[in-house]
Scaffold this motif. Sequence first.
Motif, short mmCIF file in Angstrom:
data_model
loop_
_atom_site.label_atom_id
_atom_site.label_comp_id
_atom_site.label_asym_id
_atom_site.label_seq_id
_atom_site.Cartn_x
_atom_site.Cartn_y
_atom_site.Cartn_z
N HIS A 53 63.68 -66.28 -30.03
CA HIS A 53 63.00 -66.80 -28.84
C HIS A 53 62.42 -68.19 -29.08
O HIS A 53 62.32 -69.00 -28.17
CB HIS A 53 61.89 -65.84 -28.41
CG HIS A 53 62.41 -64.52 -27.89
ND1 HIS A 53 63.24 -64.44 -26.79
CD2 HIS A 53 62.25 -63.26 -28.34
CE1 HIS A 53 63.56 -63.16 -26.57
NE2 HIS A 53 62.96 -62.43 -27.51
N ASP A 54 62.03 -68.47 -30.31
CA ASP A 54 61.46 -69.78 -30.63
C ASP A 54 62.46 -70.91 -30.39
O ASP A 54 62.08 -72.01 -29.98
CB ASP A 54 60.99 -69.83 -32.09
CG ASP A 54 59.75 -68.97 -32.31
OD1 ASP A 54 59.18 -68.49 -31.31
OD2 ASP A 54 59.36 -68.79 -33.49
N ILE A 55 63.74 -70.65 -30.67
CA ILE A 55 64.73 -71.73 -30.57
C ILE A 55 65.53 -71.68 -29.28
O ILE A 55 66.30 -72.59 -28.99
CB ILE A 55 65.68 -71.72 -31.80
CG1 ILE A 55 66.24 -70.32 -32.05
CG2 ILE A 55 64.96 -72.22 -33.04
CD1 ILE A 55 67.20 -70.25 -33.23
N VAL A 56 65.36 -70.61 -28.49
CA VAL A 56 65.97 -70.58 -27.16
C VAL A 56 65.14 -71.38 -26.18
O VAL A 56 65.63 -71.86 -25.16
CB VAL A 56 66.12 -69.11 -26.68
CG1 VAL A 56 66.59 -69.06 -25.22
CG2 VAL A 56 67.12 -68.36 -27.56
N TYR A 59 71.86 -72.19 -35.44
CA TYR A 59 71.97 -73.64 -35.62
C TYR A 59 72.23 -74.32 -34.27
O TYR A 59 71.61 -75.33 -33.93
CB TYR A 59 73.09 -73.94 -36.60
CG TYR A 59 73.37 -75.41 -36.79
CD1 TYR A 59 72.59 -76.18 -37.63
CD2 TYR A 59 74.42 -76.04 -36.12
CE1 TYR A 59 72.83 -77.54 -37.80
CE2 TYR A 59 74.67 -77.38 -36.29
CZ TYR A 59 73.88 -78.12 -37.12
OH TYR A 59 74.12 -79.46 -37.30
N LEU A 60 73.16 -73.76 -33.50
CA LEU A 60 73.47 -74.33 -32.19
C LEU A 60 72.27 -74.24 -31.25
O LEU A 60 71.99 -75.17 -30.49
CB LEU A 60 74.68 -73.61 -31.59
CG LEU A 60 75.98 -73.68 -32.40
CD1 LEU A 60 77.05 -72.81 -31.75
CD2 LEU A 60 76.46 -75.11 -32.53
N LEU A 61 71.57 -73.13 -31.32
CA LEU A 61 70.37 -72.96 -30.48
C LEU A 61 69.31 -73.99 -30.86
O LEU A 61 68.69 -74.61 -29.99
CB LEU A 61 69.81 -71.55 -30.65
CG LEU A 61 70.43 -70.43 -29.82
CD1 LEU A 61 69.94 -69.08 -30.30
CD2 LEU A 61 70.09 -70.62 -28.35
N HIS A 62 69.09 -74.14 -32.15
CA HIS A 62 68.02 -75.02 -32.61
C HIS A 62 68.21 -76.45 -32.11
O HIS A 62 67.24 -77.09 -31.69
CB HIS A 62 67.96 -75.02 -34.14
CG HIS A 62 66.91 -75.92 -34.69
ND1 HIS A 62 65.62 -75.51 -34.93
CD2 HIS A 62 66.93 -77.24 -35.04
CE1 HIS A 62 64.90 -76.52 -35.39
NE2 HIS A 62 65.69 -77.58 -35.48
N TYR A 63 69.43 -76.95 -32.15
CA TYR A 63 69.67 -78.34 -31.78
C TYR A 63 70.09 -78.53 -30.33
O TYR A 63 70.43 -79.64 -29.92
CB TYR A 63 70.69 -78.97 -32.73
CG TYR A 63 70.07 -79.28 -34.08
CD1 TYR A 63 69.20 -80.35 -34.22
CD2 TYR A 63 70.33 -78.48 -35.18
CE1 TYR A 63 68.59 -80.62 -35.44
CE2 TYR A 63 69.73 -78.74 -36.41
CZ TYR A 63 68.86 -79.82 -36.52
OH TYR A 63 68.25 -80.08 -37.72
#
Length: 553
Positions: free
Chosen positions: A283-286, A248-252
């Motif tokens: 990797h998609d959200i990093v 969640y934190l990575l995504h936003y």
Amino acid sequence: MSTTTNDVNSNSSGGDLGRYFLERSRLGSARGPCDMDEDEEAPTELNTLNSSGGFLVMSPDKLSVKYTSVNLHGHDVGVVQANRPAPVKRLVYYFEIFVKDAGTKGQIAIGFTSENFKMRRQPGWEANSCGYHGDDGMLYRGQGKGEAFGPTYTSGDIVGGGINYASQEFFFTKNGAVVGTAYKELKVSLFPTIAVHSQNEEVHVNFGQKPFAFDLKEFEAQERMKLQMTIEKISLPTNVSHGIVRSYLLHYGYEDTLGSFDMATKSTVPPIYIAQENGSDEHDIVYALNQRKVLRQLIRKGEIHDAFDKLREWYPQIVQDDKSATCFLLHCQKFIELVRVGALEEAVKYGRLELAKFFELPGYEDLVKDCVALLAYQQPKESSVGYLLEEAQREVVADAVNAMILSTNPNLKDSCGCLHSYLERLLSQLTACCLERRSLNGDQGEAFHLHKYAVKRPCLGYPICNNVGFLGKIRVLSISLLFSCFLVTVIRFYRVSHLKFSSWLLAKFYVNINLDRILSHEEMIVATAEGTPIPNFSVEEDERARSNVVKNT
């Protein structure tokens, strides 16, 4: 899948995810009060019309009855229903009677009956009814033959009848203690009902106008505790919640909070492996984490001009089409920020330059009008378009930019992932399944609203208290995740076989509910917390999610 799968696909194919956030912004104008409780009218008195009036006398306040006849057979019962059916959109419904006089035979009954019940028969003697009888202590459920249930009751006793919608059971009480329960097979509307059937029997009814002898609040608390204990008995893999919250934190783009989160959990959480299934590749959200963090911070501070400059420098393709939904949201926010600081002349100039071109474009006119309308009020925050000045609107724009940047990832595997984090998709699926389960009970029972169990996310206008540290917000997340375990219970105990989930989603349901033990260094986290919002879903999304579950299964 999640509530927004179809929307995502349609937006992705159009090449502009910003249109999804355009709709999110539009939701702000239709937003009502935060109270999600469903109001239902509860019974308040006895029904003078739907009763066997020839055999009883009702008091002027319509809260007591007396049998004045002499019973000769089983069809001269004095029966009366409440003026309304028992509310169904709650955990428990309950009412009581006080037996002032048990008369010559004590043939008093309390129970529930359908609207078309034959009003000269005891509740439980006819179909679609249930009654606890005072003369023999038996329970009758639609048949002439009773079943052993509880003690008899007589003059001076207080007897109650209730419906536990969580367990789908009737329950009855005597003098403040539960006598017994019985499975409720009836899915129709049921009216609280009392009956008297021997001379001089007199009862008074309490629909809640005064305190009950039975502790209803404690009973409800115990029922909720039963659910919690059932959840806590479920065996859960260790530390899965860590991966979900981290994603969640990575995504936003909450890079600083993520760093503090990881630092705080190094000493207490062993390394874990989250299965990389169904596109859940981290990797998609990093991707572009630092840039997304910077842009979110700029937008949340209202520095839209600087955000535009950064986008032109880092991702010119996003702002290349100046008439895209994303650019429109940014231009609107720039206009809003000018109004916020009182620079009205500059706002007018900016509106003529940047907003006017959207006025004739389909899908933009209403929001352009709302923005311009801010100029008409001396106190725009208190106006009908004041939602535009809330922090929620900044969050919508920041989320739109975040999603657009994620969509530029050349290695992107799942375009749906640009809009919502795995956590939000999980919670959306949870809400949908709870709504579906409730529908299987005839839409009876406490309505499930995720908003009741989580602090409202600013993106839909429910602000989080600024004094709450990040750990407190993650604890709220853990409460929401706790309810995902509830769905495991539903599947196990109710065997809802038609609700099929992907292996990835099932893995996400198994959540470590002891998140407090993971986050042991609160001060470290709070020190660098970025005001991370809690995921939230609108009622519209909840309903779409429910229909989507049914359609896809």
